[in-house]
Design an enzyme around this catalytic site. Structure first.
Site, mmCIF file in Angstrom:
data_model
loop_
_atom_site.group_PDB
_atom_site.id
_atom_site.type_symbol
_atom_site.label_atom_id
_atom_site.label_comp_id
_atom_site.label_asym_id
_atom_site.label_seq_id
_atom_site.Cartn_x
_atom_site.Cartn_y
_atom_site.Cartn_z
ATOM 1 N N LYS A 107 -58.618 14.911 -15.303
ATOM 2 C CA LYS A 107 -58.182 15.105 -13.915
ATOM 3 C C LYS A 107 -56.654 15.114 -13.824
ATOM 4 O O LYS A 107 -55.986 14.200 -14.310
ATOM 5 C CB LYS A 107 -58.761 13.998 -13.035
ATOM 6 C CG LYS A 107 -58.498 14.251 -11.552
ATOM 7 C CD LYS A 107 -59.227 13.267 -10.683
ATOM 8 C CE LYS A 107 -58.491 11.973 -10.505
ATOM 9 N NZ LYS A 107 -57.238 12.091 -9.737
ATOM 10 N N GLY B 20 -59.235 6.031 -14.005
ATOM 11 C CA GLY B 20 -57.816 6.104 -14.333
ATOM 12 C C GLY B 20 -57.347 4.854 -15.039
ATOM 13 O O GLY B 20 -57.519 4.688 -16.247
ATOM 14 N N ARG B 21 -56.776 3.919 -14.267
ATOM 15 C CA ARG B 21 -56.109 2.752 -14.859
ATOM 16 C C ARG B 21 -56.926 1.940 -15.857
ATOM 17 O O ARG B 21 -56.339 1.459 -16.845
ATOM 18 C CB ARG B 21 -55.558 1.856 -13.737
ATOM 19 C CG ARG B 21 -54.302 2.459 -13.119
ATOM 20 C CD ARG B 21 -53.980 1.891 -11.776
ATOM 21 N NE ARG B 21 -54.970 2.306 -10.771
ATOM 22 C CZ ARG B 21 -54.893 2.022 -9.474
ATOM 23 N NH1 ARG B 21 -53.882 1.309 -9.031
ATOM 24 N NH2 ARG B 21 -55.817 2.459 -8.635
ATOM 25 N N ARG C 90 -64.724 0.448 -11.901
ATOM 26 C CA ARG C 90 -64.061 -0.644 -12.617
ATOM 27 C C ARG C 90 -65.063 -1.348 -13.530
ATOM 28 O O ARG C 90 -66.103 -1.827 -13.049
ATOM 29 C CB ARG C 90 -63.508 -1.693 -11.626
ATOM 30 C CG ARG C 90 -62.327 -1.205 -10.810
ATOM 31 C CD ARG C 90 -61.099 -1.022 -11.695
ATOM 32 N NE ARG C 90 -59.940 -0.527 -10.973
ATOM 33 C CZ ARG C 90 -59.615 0.768 -10.794
ATOM 34 N NH1 ARG C 90 -60.403 1.711 -11.281
ATOM 35 N NH2 ARG C 90 -58.528 1.114 -10.155
ATOM 36 N N GLN D 4 -57.527 -0.122 -5.233
ATOM 37 C CA GLN D 4 -58.859 0.333 -4.840
ATOM 38 C C GLN D 4 -59.591 -0.781 -4.093
ATOM 39 O O GLN D 4 -59.381 -1.963 -4.349
ATOM 40 C CB GLN D 4 -59.675 0.724 -6.080
ATOM 41 C CG GLN D 4 -59.084 1.881 -6.866
ATOM 42 C CD GLN D 4 -59.290 3.234 -6.185
ATOM 43 O OE1 GLN D 4 -59.553 3.311 -4.984
ATOM 44 N NE2 GLN D 4 -59.140 4.302 -6.927
ATOM 45 N N ASP E 105 -56.864 17.619 -8.653
ATOM 46 C CA ASP E 105 -57.121 16.699 -7.536
ATOM 47 C C ASP E 105 -55.926 16.708 -6.586
ATOM 48 O O ASP E 105 -55.112 15.797 -6.586
ATOM 49 C CB ASP E 105 -57.365 15.292 -8.115
ATOM 50 C CG ASP E 105 -57.771 14.279 -7.053
ATOM 51 O OD1 ASP E 105 -58.179 14.690 -5.953
ATOM 52 O OD2 ASP E 105 -57.682 13.066 -7.347
ATOM 53 N N THR F 86 -61.319 5.845 -1.692
ATOM 54 C CA THR F 86 -61.880 4.596 -2.217
ATOM 55 C C THR F 86 -60.918 3.413 -2.038
ATOM 56 O O THR F 86 -61.309 2.267 -2.203
ATOM 57 C CB THR F 86 -62.244 4.756 -3.707
ATOM 58 O OG1 THR F 86 -61.211 5.494 -4.357
ATOM 59 C CG2 THR F 86 -63.545 5.494 -3.868
ATOM 60 N N LYS G 193 -56.377 17.182 -3.208
ATOM 61 C CA LYS G 193 -56.868 16.732 -1.890
ATOM 62 C C LYS G 193 -56.242 17.564 -0.775
ATOM 63 O O LYS G 193 -55.575 17.056 0.116
ATOM 64 C CB LYS G 193 -56.581 15.243 -1.670
ATOM 65 C CG LYS G 193 -57.259 14.350 -2.703
ATOM 66 C CD LYS G 193 -57.091 12.889 -2.370
ATOM 67 C CE LYS G 193 -57.726 11.998 -3.408
ATOM 68 N NZ LYS G 193 -57.057 12.043 -4.733
ATOM 69 N N LEU G 194 -56.500 18.867 -0.825
ATOM 70 C CA LEU G 194 -55.891 19.793 0.139
ATOM 71 C C LEU G 194 -56.338 19.446 1.563
ATOM 72 O O LEU G 194 -57.518 19.179 1.808
ATOM 73 C CB LEU G 194 -56.294 21.230 -0.200
ATOM 74 C CG LEU G 194 -55.901 21.712 -1.605
ATOM 75 C CD1 LEU G 194 -56.516 23.083 -1.885
ATOM 76 C CD2 LEU G 194 -54.395 21.750 -1.776
ATOM 77 N N HIS G 195 -55.393 19.465 2.477
ATOM 78 C CA HIS G 195 -55.666 19.123 3.873
ATOM 79 C C HIS G 195 -54.586 19.787 4.715
ATOM 80 O O HIS G 195 -53.478 19.267 4.844
ATOM 81 C CB HIS G 195 -55.630 17.593 4.041
ATOM 82 C CG HIS G 195 -56.047 17.110 5.399
ATOM 83 N ND1 HIS G 195 -56.192 15.787 5.703
ATOM 84 C CD2 HIS G 195 -56.368 17.790 6.528
ATOM 85 C CE1 HIS G 195 -56.564 15.652 6.963
ATOM 86 N NE2 HIS G 195 -56.675 16.865 7.482
ATOM 87 N N ASP G 196 -54.894 20.971 5.252
ATOM 88 C CA ASP G 196 -53.895 21.733 6.010
ATOM 89 C C ASP G 196 -54.649 22.738 6.873
ATOM 90 O O ASP G 196 -55.883 22.687 6.942
ATOM 91 C CB ASP G 196 -52.936 22.423 5.007
ATOM 92 C CG ASP G 196 -51.541 22.655 5.586
ATOM 93 O OD1 ASP G 196 -51.454 23.065 6.760
ATOM 94 O OD2 ASP G 196 -50.555 22.420 4.869
ATOM 95 N N ILE G 197 -53.936 23.644 7.506
ATOM 96 C CA ILE G 197 -54.631 24.637 8.324
ATOM 97 C C ILE G 197 -55.439 25.560 7.400
ATOM 98 O O ILE G 197 -55.116 25.701 6.214
ATOM 99 C CB ILE G 197 -53.660 25.444 9.213
ATOM 100 C CG1 ILE G 197 -52.646 26.202 8.364
ATOM 101 C CG2 ILE G 197 -52.975 24.537 10.227
ATOM 102 C CD1 ILE G 197 -51.784 27.184 9.172
ATOM 103 N N PRO G 198 -56.511 26.176 7.930
ATOM 104 C CA PRO G 198 -57.403 26.947 7.065
ATOM 105 C C PRO G 198 -56.696 28.009 6.213
ATOM 106 O O PRO G 198 -56.971 28.142 5.016
ATOM 107 C CB PRO G 198 -58.388 27.580 8.057
ATOM 108 C CG PRO G 198 -58.449 26.589 9.180
ATOM 109 C CD PRO G 198 -57.058 26.044 9.304
HETATM 110 O O1 C5P Z 1 -56.730 4.209 -11.603
HETATM 111 P P1 C5P Z 1 -57.999 4.512 -10.848
HETATM 112 O O2 C5P Z 1 -59.248 4.432 -11.698
HETATM 113 O O3 C5P Z 1 -58.108 3.750 -9.556
HETATM 114 O O4 C5P Z 1 -57.809 6.063 -10.482
HETATM 115 C C1 C5P Z 1 -58.670 6.760 -9.635
HETATM 116 C C2 C5P Z 1 -58.231 8.190 -9.561
HETATM 117 O O5 C5P Z 1 -59.083 8.872 -8.664
HETATM 118 C C3 C5P Z 1 -56.812 8.384 -9.045
HETATM 119 O O6 C5P Z 1 -56.277 9.506 -9.736
HETATM 120 C C4 C5P Z 1 -56.984 8.704 -7.584
HETATM 121 O O7 C5P Z 1 -55.974 9.553 -7.104
HETATM 122 C C5 C5P Z 1 -58.337 9.413 -7.574
HETATM 123 N N1 C5P Z 1 -59.118 9.313 -6.339
HETATM 124 C C6 C5P Z 1 -59.460 8.116 -5.741
HETATM 125 N N2 C5P Z 1 -60.176 8.093 -4.583
HETATM 126 C C7 C5P Z 1 -60.594 9.227 -4.018
HETATM 127 C C8 C5P Z 1 -60.295 10.440 -4.628
HETATM 128 C C9 C5P Z 1 -59.557 10.449 -5.807
HETATM 129 O O8 C5P Z 1 -59.125 7.064 -6.287
HETATM 130 N N3 C5P Z 1 -61.321 9.188 -2.933
#
Ligand code: C5P
Length: 240
Positions: free
Chosen positions: A39, A217-218, A188, A197, A66, A127, A68-73
């Site tokens: 990603k 991610g982390r 996690r 989160q 990723d 999240t 997360k597009l959010h704008d006019i159509p």
């Molecule tokens: O580090 P972590 O596991 O929290 O990373 C989650 C990844 O998922 C991040 O890149 C974050 O931008 C993305 N994400 C999210 N929640 C969403 C959509 C995407 O945490 N609803």
């Protein structure tokens, strides 16, 4: 390029949340046996630009953009067209952008023909948002109710799938059936740091809830041994 992946890797997307192309390449090489999807988030995309998509694809994983597009159509349709041309496999947009925006993105993908057709994933409720965050933006009530409402709307408007917390995944699967792709960040391992989160669950819980793809991610990126962390998550997925 990785052809032999560890069992469980087909459902793991590693978030390349690192500052630049070099760090992304190093991480992609490390986790390649454990993740079918990589990603690219805002940090990496803003730092490196569209060329990063081809870099990531060269590691043999499906690129997930990723933004997360959010704008006019019209703006979202144009950005979607550009993303499709880059060869991304998954593209996110915010369900809160509404049905006209999602329909415009759908039409942009469909008009592009068979080549470069990303799956459009609608992000429902972040999240990192808990009940109190939703209340602060004028959405009082249970996060799961908002997630379900937004998911139905987004799928009706043409999204291929949904992004939500593993905590709501089960409710969505029951309501929506096996059809839609459900992607879950907020994963996690047991005892792992939540960071920012809020609505989190373990990899096994996410799989049991019906998640199609777990975004991590982390717990991997910041681990002392990212390969070992990715392998452990893969094994948990495969055993679930
Ligand atoms: O580090 P972590 O596991 O929290 O990373 C989650 C990844 O998922 C991040 O890149 C974050 O931008 C993305 N994400 C999210 N929640 C969403 C959509 C995407 O945490 N609803």
């Amino acid at each position: 390029m990785t052809r032999d992946r560890h069992p469980g890797a087909e459902r793991l997307a590693v978030a390349l949340d690192v500052p630049d192309r070099e760090a992304a390449a190093a991480l992609a090489r490390t986790v390649a046996p454990y993740a079918a999807v990589l990603k690219i988030g805002l940090e990496l995309f803003v730092a490196e630009g569209p060329g990063i998509v081809a870099d990531v694809a060269a590691h043999g994983a499906a690129p997930f953009l990723d933004l997360k597009l959010h704008d006019i159509p019209r703006t979202v349709a144009a950005a979607t067209r550009r993303a499709a041309a880059l060869g991304v496999r998954y593209l996110t947009l915010h369900a809160l952008g509404g049905p006209a925006m999602i329909r415009a993105a759908r039409e942009a993908v469909d008009a592009g023909g068979a080549v470069g057709r990303p799956e459009l994933l609608a992000v429902t409720v972040l999240t990192s948002h808990g009940r109190e965050d939703l209340e602060a933006i004028g959405l009082p009530g249970r996060p799961a109710d908002h997630v379900l409402r937004l998911a139905r709307m987004a799928l009706d408007a043409g999204a291929d799938g949904i992004v939500c917390s593993p905590l709501e995944c089960c409710v969505l699967r029951e309501a929506l059936g096996d059809g839609p792709t459900i992607v879950t960040p907020g994963v996690r391992p047991l005892g792992g740091e939540r960071g920012d989160q809020r609505r989190v669950a373990t990899p096994a819980e996410a799989v049991a809830a019906g998640s199609s793809l777990l975004v991590v991610g982390r717990p991997i990126v910041a681990a002392p041994d990212p390969a070992a962390a990715a392998r452990a998550i893969c094994e948990e997925i495969a055993a679930s």
